[in-house]
Design a protein around this motif. Structure first.
Motif, PDB file in Angstrom:
ATOM      1  N   SER A 139       0.569  -1.071  -0.279  1.00  0.00           N
ATOM      2  CA  SER A 139      -0.414  -0.171  -0.067  1.00  0.00           C
ATOM      3  C   SER A 139       0.627   1.266  -0.126  1.00  0.00           C
ATOM      4  CB  SER A 139      -1.126   0.077   1.746  1.00  0.00           C
ATOM      5  OG  SER A 139      -0.191  -0.066   2.458  1.00  0.00           O
ATOM      6  N   ASP A 140       2.288   0.976   0.281  1.00  0.00           N
ATOM      7  CA  ASP A 140       3.282   2.289   0.544  1.00  0.00           C
ATOM      8  C   ASP A 140       3.688   2.860  -1.363  1.00  0.00           C
ATOM      9  OD1 ASP A 140       4.883   0.135   0.391  1.00  0.00           O
ATOM     10  OD2 ASP A 140       5.789   1.083   1.754  1.00  0.00           O
ATOM     11  N   ILE A 141       3.123   1.831  -2.143  1.00  0.00           N
ATOM     12  CA  ILE A 141       4.434   1.822  -3.151  1.00  0.00           C
ATOM     13  C   ILE A 141       2.861   2.213  -4.382  1.00  0.00           C
ATOM     14  CG2 ILE A 141       5.100   0.761  -5.540  1.00  0.00           C
ATOM     15  CD1 ILE A 141       6.517  -0.929  -3.195  1.00  0.00           C
ATOM     16  N   ALA A 142       3.388   3.974  -4.964  1.00  0.00           N
ATOM     17  CA  ALA A 142       2.331   4.106  -5.713  1.00  0.00           C
ATOM     18  C   ALA A 142       2.555   4.246  -6.992  1.00  0.00           C
ATOM     19  CB  ALA A 142       2.271   5.981  -5.841  1.00  0.00           C
ATOM     20  N   VAL A 143       4.374   3.800  -7.426  1.00  0.00           N
ATOM     21  CA  VAL A 143       4.189   3.698  -8.628  1.00  0.00           C
ATOM     22  C   VAL A 143       5.657   2.615  -8.444  1.00  0.00           C
ATOM     23  CG1 VAL A 143       5.987   4.595 -10.628  1.00  0.00           C
ATOM     24  CG2 VAL A 143       3.996   6.036  -9.647  1.00  0.00           C
ATOM     25  N   ILE A 144       5.946   1.785 -10.136  1.00  0.00           N
ATOM     26  CA  ILE A 144       6.935   0.611 -10.209  1.00  0.00           C
ATOM     27  C   ILE A 144       7.188   0.958 -11.484  1.00  0.00           C
ATOM     28  CG2 ILE A 144       6.782  -1.503 -10.347  1.00  0.00           C
ATOM     29  CD1 ILE A 144       4.544  -2.375  -8.994  1.00  0.00           C
ATOM     30  N   LEU A 145       8.672   1.568 -11.261  1.00  0.00           N
ATOM     31  CA  LEU A 145       9.542   1.886 -12.622  1.00  0.00           C
ATOM     32  C   LEU A 145      10.613   0.170 -12.942  1.00  0.00           C
ATOM     33  CD1 LEU A 145      11.155   4.684 -11.574  1.00  0.00           C
ATOM     34  CD2 LEU A 145       9.139   4.647 -13.322  1.00  0.00           C
ATOM     35  N   ILE A 146      10.491   0.060 -14.119  1.00  0.00           N
ATOM     36  CA  ILE A 146      10.936  -1.514 -14.948  1.00  0.00           C
ATOM     37  C   ILE A 146      11.298  -1.397 -15.920  1.00  0.00           C
ATOM     38  CG2 ILE A 146       8.510  -2.475 -15.101  1.00  0.00           C
ATOM     39  CD1 ILE A 146      10.010  -5.554 -14.718  1.00  0.00           C
ATOM     40  N   ASN A 147      12.451  -1.944 -15.610  1.00  0.00           N
ATOM     41  CA  ASN A 147      13.615  -1.778 -17.196  1.00  0.00           C
ATOM     42  C   ASN A 147      12.646  -2.622 -17.798  1.00  0.00           C
ATOM     43  OD1 ASN A 147      16.614  -2.583 -15.534  1.00  0.00           O
ATOM     44  ND2 ASN A 147      16.115   0.027 -17.158  1.00  0.00           N
ATOM     45  N   GLN A 148      12.362  -2.097 -19.209  1.00  0.00           N
ATOM     46  CA  GLN A 148      11.920  -2.840 -20.820  1.00  0.00           C
ATOM     47  C   GLN A 148      11.983  -4.135 -20.668  1.00  0.00           C
ATOM     48  OE1 GLN A 148      10.894  -1.189 -24.408  1.00  0.00           O
ATOM     49  NE2 GLN A 148       9.556  -1.315 -24.238  1.00  0.00           N
ATOM     50  N   ASN A 149      13.672  -4.628 -20.799  1.00  0.00           N
ATOM     51  CA  ASN A 149      13.687  -5.595 -20.770  1.00  0.00           C
ATOM     52  C   ASN A 149      13.561  -7.135 -19.338  1.00  0.00           C
ATOM     53  OD1 ASN A 149      15.926  -4.515 -20.030  1.00  0.00           O
ATOM     54  ND2 ASN A 149      17.380  -6.000 -20.004  1.00  0.00           N
ATOM     55  N   ILE A 150      13.390  -6.097 -18.908  1.00  0.00           N
ATOM     56  CA  ILE A 150      13.301  -6.966 -17.623  1.00  0.00           C
ATOM     57  C   ILE A 150      11.538  -7.502 -17.488  1.00  0.00           C
ATOM     58  CG2 ILE A 150      13.250  -7.317 -15.073  1.00  0.00           C
ATOM     59  CD1 ILE A 150      15.459  -5.516 -14.889  1.00  0.00           C
ATOM     60  N   ALA A 151      10.847  -6.285 -18.140  1.00  0.00           N
ATOM     61  CA  ALA A 151       9.340  -6.193 -17.928  1.00  0.00           C
ATOM     62  C   ALA A 151       8.981  -7.853 -19.220  1.00  0.00           C
ATOM     63  CB  ALA A 151       8.864  -5.302 -18.245  1.00  0.00           C
ATOM     64  N   GLU A 152      10.057  -7.678 -19.913  1.00  0.00           N
ATOM     65  CA  GLU A 152       9.225  -8.641 -20.761  1.00  0.00           C
ATOM     66  C   GLU A 152       9.864 -10.439 -20.918  1.00  0.00           C
ATOM     67  OE1 GLU A 152       9.351  -8.821 -24.551  1.00  0.00           O
ATOM     68  OE2 GLU A 152       8.357  -6.810 -24.143  1.00  0.00           O
TER      69      GLU A 152
END
Length: 133
Positions: free
Chosen positions: A73-86
Motif C-alpha cells: 500500500s506504500d508504493i504508487a509507481v513501479i519503474l521496471i527496465n523494459q527488457n526485464i518487463a519482457e
C-alpha cells in the motif's frame, strides 16, 4: 473530456504527497541511479522498494518482487527496465489497477521500444486520439 495523462499525473502527485513510494526493478546502473536520487526506502518489514536484477536473478524472483510491490500500500509507481518487463510480461499484463502505475523504462544496454510496452498499448486502445484535438 479530461486528458488521461493529466488525470494519471494528478493522481500520482496526490499519492506522492501522501507518502507513497516509487519502486524500481532494474539492472544495477538503473537502480543505483534512482537510489542516488533518493528513492530507496525500507518498509516496516524491512523490505526494500527496489530489486537489482543480475544475471543470476531468477525470473520467479522478479515475478515475486513485482507481485509484492503491487500488493504494498506504500508504493504508487513501479519503474521496471523494459527488457526485464519482457521476462514477466504475463504478470505485468495481468496488472490492471491504475495504482501502482507500472512504467517501463530503458536501460543503458536496451533502448525503449514502445511496441513492447503493454501499458502503453492498453492506453492507446482506451482512447481515441481525435477526442484530444
Amino acid at each position: 473530456m479530461v486528458c488521461p495523462h493529466k488525470a494519471l499525473l494528478s493522481n500520482m502527485a496526490r499519492m506522492m504527497k501522501a507518502g507513497k513510494l516509487i519502486s524500481v526493478i532494474g539492472d544495477e546502473d538503473t537502480c543505483t541511479g534512482f537510489l542516488l536520487g533518493g528513492i530507496g526506502e525500507m518498509n516496516k518489514e524491512r523490505k526494500p522498494n527496489f530489486l537489482v536484477v543480475e544475471k543470476d536473478t531468477s525470473v520467479s524472483e522478479i515475478e515475486e518482487t513485482f507481485k509484492s510491490f503491487v500488493q504494498r500500500s506504500d508504493i504508487a509507481v513501479i519503474l521496471i527496465n523494459q527488457n526485464i518487463a519482457e521476462l514477466i510480461r504475463h504478470v505485468i499484463d495481468a496488472h490492471s489497477n491504475p495504482i501502482p502505475a507500472v512504467l517501463e523504462i530503458p536501460s543503458k544496454d536496451h533502448p525503449y521500444d514502445a511496441s513492447k510496452d503493454s501499458i502503453l498499448r492498453r492506453a492507446k486502445g482506451m482512447f481515441n486520439p481525435d477526442d484530444f484535438r
